[in-house]
Design an enzyme around this catalytic site. Sequence first.
Site, PDB file in Angstrom:
ATOM      1  N   ALA A  40       7.336  30.988 -35.476  1.00 23.57           N
ATOM      2  CA  ALA A  40       8.787  31.200 -35.464  1.00 23.57           C
ATOM      3  C   ALA A  40       9.173  31.404 -34.004  1.00 23.57           C
ATOM      4  O   ALA A  40       8.868  32.440 -33.406  1.00 23.57           O
ATOM      5  CB  ALA A  40       9.144  32.414 -36.296  1.00 23.57           C
ATOM      6  N   GLY A  60      12.913  39.863 -31.347  1.00 23.78           N
ATOM      7  CA  GLY A  60      11.766  39.282 -32.036  1.00 23.78           C
ATOM      8  C   GLY A  60      12.139  38.823 -33.421  1.00 23.78           C
ATOM      9  O   GLY A  60      13.318  38.782 -33.773  1.00 23.78           O
ATOM     10  N   ASN A  61      11.144  38.468 -34.223  1.00 28.44           N
ATOM     11  CA  ASN A  61      11.416  38.071 -35.611  1.00 28.44           C
ATOM     12  C   ASN A  61      10.289  38.571 -36.495  1.00 28.44           C
ATOM     13  O   ASN A  61       9.324  39.160 -36.017  1.00 28.44           O
ATOM     14  CB  ASN A  61      11.604  36.555 -35.713  1.00 28.44           C
ATOM     15  CG  ASN A  61      10.368  35.810 -35.276  1.00 28.44           C
ATOM     16  OD1 ASN A  61       9.333  35.884 -35.916  1.00 28.44           O
ATOM     17  ND2 ASN A  61      10.459  35.110 -34.154  1.00 28.44           N
ATOM     18  N   ARG A  62      10.436  38.324 -37.806  1.00 28.15           N
ATOM     19  CA  ARG A  62       9.541  38.961 -38.772  1.00 28.15           C
ATOM     20  C   ARG A  62       8.321  38.125 -39.146  1.00 28.15           C
ATOM     21  O   ARG A  62       7.630  38.431 -40.110  1.00 28.15           O
ATOM     22  CB  ARG A  62      10.336  39.300 -40.040  1.00 28.15           C
ATOM     23  CG  ARG A  62      11.339  40.413 -39.814  1.00 28.15           C
ATOM     24  CD  ARG A  62      12.560  40.247 -40.703  1.00 28.15           C
ATOM     25  NE  ARG A  62      12.235  40.237 -42.109  1.00 28.15           N
ATOM     26  CZ  ARG A  62      12.324  41.294 -42.905  1.00 28.15           C
ATOM     27  NH1 ARG A  62      12.728  42.445 -42.420  1.00 28.15           N
ATOM     28  NH2 ARG A  62      12.026  41.198 -44.162  1.00 28.15           N
ATOM     29  N   SER A  63       8.047  37.076 -38.389  1.00 24.40           N
ATOM     30  CA  SER A  63       6.901  36.230 -38.748  1.00 24.40           C
ATOM     31  C   SER A  63       5.582  36.989 -38.544  1.00 24.40           C
ATOM     32  O   SER A  63       5.365  37.593 -37.495  1.00 24.40           O
ATOM     33  CB  SER A  63       6.903  34.967 -37.888  1.00 24.40           C
ATOM     34  OG  SER A  63       5.745  34.229 -38.146  1.00 24.40           O
TER      35      SER A  63
END
Length: 400
Positions: free
Chosen positions: A275, A208-211
């Site tokens: 993102a 995943g990502n931090r958005s």
Amino acid sequence: MGKPKVVLGVSGGIAAYKACELLRRLTESGHDVRVVPTASALHFVGAATWSALSGHPVSTEVWDDVHEVPHVRIGQQADLVVVAPATADTLARAAHGLADDLLTNTLLTARCPVVFAPAMHTEMWEHPATRENVATLRRRGAVVIEPAVGRLTGVDTGKGRLPEPAEIFEVCRRVLARGVAEPDLAGRHVVVSAGGTREPLDPVRFLGNRSSGKQGYALARTAAARGARVTLIAANTGLPDPAGVDVVQVGTAVQLREAVLKAASDADAVVMAAAVADFRPAAYAQGKIKKKDGQEPDPIVLVRNPDILAEISADRPRPGQVIVGFAAETDDVLANGRTKLKRKACDLLVVNEVGERKTFGSEENEAVILGADGSETPVPPGPKEALAEKVWDLVVTRLN
Ligand code: C5P
């Protein structure tokens, strides 16, 4: 300068009790609110409550205090009229220009922005008569917030719930701040993607990502306040649905692509604030991946995800559509942004610098918006809403 004058129209639906909270929020944030209920609204919440909470007298008919000509004066003096809840009957009377009570007289004499927050049963909302009345009101420049989906009166569920008072308040605040009688995105359909995709490895793990999704939600909210019909494609945000916005929840990049392509087919603008993971695991393990004694873990093999922004920019699901991308860069921000704008072939690219403590999850953002026409619009550090408004300003110029 005196307090901004707001007229809160309340019509006769069970959601009238929620308008008390909207009224409180408006008065506590420094607005002078005059409540104008319909006669049937008083079956749900009495005049004493409206009068005590607003500090003004309350009447439903034009025959009280006639010497003050209230049927003309209240509308003329207003900076904003918000009708919440707006029933099917009130929408119909407003669309047809009837003037059979104080609220409809006020709507006819108001020259300020008007916001309707409808609430009714799904069947009534979906009836062609209501659809046409809503379309008429929107064509004339009113902001009609889409009802929320959820529990209705009794055991029914469906579309038709009054959005949360906090969300209606946000729409009012934004409409008032812009002070436009004709919302410049009225009649437009815009699609916004928000959040970050999660690419599953096994039933419990993902890449995943931090958005956080906050910038995308700010874009959706501001577009709704400017009169647009908004589809928000939300990937793993956990944020409450903004009022008047159709929210489609997705998980992965592939699901996000499907949802964006579907919504974009009749959209005037698409803003890709999400993102999207560039890669996903090549294989999905049906069971949880286990540690094996004495063995190193297997490497994770990745495959490319489709580049949705590049795809819709090349194919343009609808001619004349304006497409906006976002680029988070850690260094050489502008140079990388220009290269990316060319590669993706979108119309606008919002470029911002990111780092451990910058942008992700924060309430503020700072960016430069690059245009395919060579333009460069710096947006100073400020709330994500301010950046969102700037994006829509640039979109509106291109749509017109
Ligand atoms: O290439 P990069 O990921 O930096 O580009 C960011 C922009 O492209 C964002 O607007 C994002 O929503 C979009 N994007 C996309 N599909 C991908 C990757 C990014 O639409 N697979």
